[in-house]
Design a protein around this motif. Structure first.
Motif, PDB file in Angstrom:
ATOM      1  N   ARG A  28       0.905  -0.861   0.175  1.00 47.49           N
ATOM      2  CA  ARG A  28      -0.282   0.454   0.328  1.00 47.49           C
ATOM      3  C   ARG A  28       1.043   1.557  -0.156  1.00 47.49           C
ATOM      4  O   ARG A  28       0.623   2.473  -0.682  1.00 47.49           O
ATOM      5  CB  ARG A  28      -1.113   0.421   1.342  1.00 47.49           C
ATOM      6  CG  ARG A  28      -2.641  -1.028   0.905  1.00 47.49           C
ATOM      7  CD  ARG A  28      -2.764  -1.371   2.798  1.00 47.49           C
ATOM      8  NE  ARG A  28      -1.563  -1.800   3.443  1.00 47.49           N
ATOM      9  CZ  ARG A  28      -2.168  -3.069   4.625  1.00 47.49           C
ATOM     10  NH1 ARG A  28      -3.501  -2.631   4.757  1.00 47.49           N
ATOM     11  NH2 ARG A  28      -1.213  -3.507   4.996  1.00 47.49           N
ATOM     12  N   ASP A 207      -2.808  -9.071   3.444  1.00 39.47           N
ATOM     13  CA  ASP A 207      -3.813  -8.189   3.974  1.00 39.47           C
ATOM     14  C   ASP A 207      -3.271  -6.928   1.959  1.00 39.47           C
ATOM     15  O   ASP A 207      -4.684  -6.341   1.742  1.00 39.47           O
ATOM     16  CB  ASP A 207      -3.795  -7.102   4.327  1.00 39.47           C
ATOM     17  CG  ASP A 207      -4.102  -7.961   5.915  1.00 39.47           C
ATOM     18  OD1 ASP A 207      -5.044  -9.167   5.126  1.00 39.47           O
ATOM     19  OD2 ASP A 207      -3.847  -7.406   6.915  1.00 39.47           O
ATOM     20  N   SER A 208      -2.153  -6.391   2.176  1.00 43.52           N
ATOM     21  CA  SER A 208      -2.268  -4.861   0.943  1.00 43.52           C
ATOM     22  C   SER A 208      -2.062  -5.524  -0.500  1.00 43.52           C
ATOM     23  O   SER A 208      -2.942  -4.514  -1.208  1.00 43.52           O
ATOM     24  CB  SER A 208      -0.635  -4.170   1.818  1.00 43.52           C
ATOM     25  OG  SER A 208       0.391  -5.464   0.900  1.00 43.52           O
ATOM     26  N   GLU A 211      -5.636  -5.416  -0.673  1.00 44.09           N
ATOM     27  CA  GLU A 211      -6.767  -3.612  -0.443  1.00 44.09           C
ATOM     28  C   GLU A 211      -5.728  -2.982  -1.879  1.00 44.09           C
ATOM     29  O   GLU A 211      -7.064  -2.268  -2.609  1.00 44.09           O
ATOM     30  CB  GLU A 211      -6.712  -3.244   0.562  1.00 44.09           C
ATOM     31  CG  GLU A 211      -6.479  -4.124   1.012  1.00 44.09           C
ATOM     32  CD  GLU A 211      -6.343  -2.501   2.653  1.00 44.09           C
ATOM     33  OE1 GLU A 211      -5.977  -1.536   2.621  1.00 44.09           O
ATOM     34  OE2 GLU A 211      -5.802  -3.493   4.147  1.00 44.09           O
ATOM     35  N   PRO A 215      -9.200  -2.235  -4.539  1.00 42.83           N
ATOM     36  CA  PRO A 215      -9.802  -0.859  -3.807  1.00 42.83           C
ATOM     37  C   PRO A 215     -10.962  -0.524  -3.231  1.00 42.83           C
ATOM     38  O   PRO A 215     -12.006  -0.720  -4.375  1.00 42.83           O
ATOM     39  CB  PRO A 215      -9.251   0.587  -4.958  1.00 42.83           C
ATOM     40  CG  PRO A 215      -8.739  -0.266  -5.931  1.00 42.83           C
ATOM     41  CD  PRO A 215      -9.125  -1.740  -5.791  1.00 42.83           C
ATOM     42  N   ASP A 218     -14.923  -4.318   0.702  1.00 42.30           N
ATOM     43  CA  ASP A 218     -14.926  -5.237   1.031  1.00 42.30           C
ATOM     44  C   ASP A 218     -15.130  -6.497   1.307  1.00 42.30           C
ATOM     45  O   ASP A 218     -15.099  -6.971   0.141  1.00 42.30           O
ATOM     46  CB  ASP A 218     -16.068  -4.721   1.982  1.00 42.30           C
ATOM     47  CG  ASP A 218     -17.869  -4.975   1.508  1.00 42.30           C
ATOM     48  OD1 ASP A 218     -17.794  -5.914   0.700  1.00 42.30           O
ATOM     49  OD2 ASP A 218     -18.969  -4.852   2.442  1.00 42.30           O
ATOM     50  N   ARG A 222     -15.691  -8.896  -2.620  1.00 41.15           N
ATOM     51  CA  ARG A 222     -14.725  -9.434  -2.779  1.00 41.15           C
ATOM     52  C   ARG A 222     -14.533 -11.074  -3.421  1.00 41.15           C
ATOM     53  O   ARG A 222     -13.472 -11.992  -3.675  1.00 41.15           O
ATOM     54  CB  ARG A 222     -13.250  -9.788  -1.651  1.00 41.15           C
ATOM     55  CG  ARG A 222     -12.490  -8.663  -1.642  1.00 41.15           C
ATOM     56  CD  ARG A 222     -11.410  -8.228  -0.382  1.00 41.15           C
ATOM     57  NE  ARG A 222     -11.550  -7.181  -0.427  1.00 41.15           N
ATOM     58  CZ  ARG A 222     -10.286  -6.473   0.506  1.00 41.15           C
ATOM     59  NH1 ARG A 222     -10.052  -7.705   1.619  1.00 41.15           N
ATOM     60  NH2 ARG A 222      -9.652  -5.308   1.072  1.00 41.15           N
TER      61      ARG A 222
END
Length: 305
Positions: A28, A207-208, A211, A215, A218, A222
């Motif tokens: 991120r 996680d990154s 995301e 972007p 939620d 997904r």
């Protein structure tokens, strides 16, 4: 769980200590993304076969294909999609594996380059891979075909198969070789248990990359079948080999997809390798060559059908 020789397993556990020292960049941030791309793409190794490159027209510009062609008459053609967490990687990263498989199974191996997140989303990456697969189907009209990939590439390969179902030439795809894939972008239980101590693919990377790949999405969104193959209609898929390491936080992804693959009426073989981390077949791990030998044998059997 695959039975392995105890000495090799001890070597694997020793190698895991080295893998555990790898950084866990946060994609991120600009610095983290740059580091992820740096560690994901070391200099390509020397290969026995000399890869050639071709370029085709894609939905977002040219798509580069890196192709290994075995000596003699090819028995089949495999498209293998590279990994890198959707945000990193390139076809050269898989040169060693693609060279081994091309020679061991006497197949053409095609590795497509796809656009990376966050410049695009996973949906655009799937479009790139679908374009490359359609090119393969048209370019080799008399050959038996396989689709596969590793890590994020296994996800993109599975999503590509789902998109191609029902199109002309799909019936010539005789197998799906899926290695260490992520098939649920909302994260399976094993993925949620990942920590900063998990080798190769820890909590921060997991996680990154999700995301920045989707972007604003939620967890519920997904699970959309268009981006998470685990939730898709899997009827009519070719036989699949799912290879994964015991220590891979994505081990549930492979186990769950194998079960859903079979429940949809398809053949699925799940091979869990003891003591192995994420994407171990592409990192020169002690158990990489035994796993690749089993993959090559499975591809041989599929092409022979």
């Amino acid at each position: 769980m695959i039975d392995v020789e105890p000495g090799l397993l001890r070597e694997q556990w020793a190698a895991n200590k080295v893998f555990a020292e790898a950084p866990h960049p946060d994609a991120r941030t600009a610095e983290g993304l740059a580091l992820l791309r740096e560690i994901s793409s070391p200099p390509p190794p020397a290969t026995v076969l000399t890869p050639i490159e071709q370029r085709i027209v894609g939905p977002g510009g040219e798509i580069r294909l890196r192709v290994f062609i075995p000596e003699g008459e090819p028995k089949g053609v495999v498209m293998r999609v590279h990994g890198g967490g959707f945000a990193a990687g390139r076809p050269e990263d898989d040169d060693a594996v693609n060279d081994v498989l091309a020679r061991a199974s006497q197949v053409v191996v095609i590795s497509p380059e796809y656009r990376l997140v966050p410049d695009v989303t996973v949906r655009e990456q799937i479009e790139d891979c679908v374009t490359a697969a359609r090119w393969m189907i048209e370019r080799y009209p008399t050959r038996k075909l396989l689709l596969g990939g590793i890590s994020a590439g296994a996800h993109l390969a599975a999503a590509t198969l789902i998109r191609l179902r029902g199109e002309a030439g799909f019936e010539r795809i005789v197998g799906a070789q899926l290695d260490s894939g992520v098939y649920d972008l909302s994260q399976t239980p094993s993925a949620r248990r990942a920590t900063g101590e998990t080798p190769v693919l820890g909590r921060t990377i997991l996680d990154s990359v999700v995301e920045i790949s989707l972007p604003g999405w939620d967890s519920e969104r997904r699970r959309d079948p268009s981006v998470s193959p685990l939730f898709a209609d899997l009827a009519g898929m070719p036989p699949a080999l799912l290879t994964v390491g015991e220590l891979d936080p994505l081990v549930d992804d492979s186990a769950f997809l194998a079960a859903r693959w079979e429940l949809a009426g398809n053949e699925a073989t799940l091979e869990i390798w003891p003591g192995c981390p994420h994407a171990f077949t592409n990192m020169g791990a002690p158990l990489a060559m035994p796993a690749l030998a089993r993959i090559a044998a499975w591809m041989d059997a599929r092409i022979a059908t």
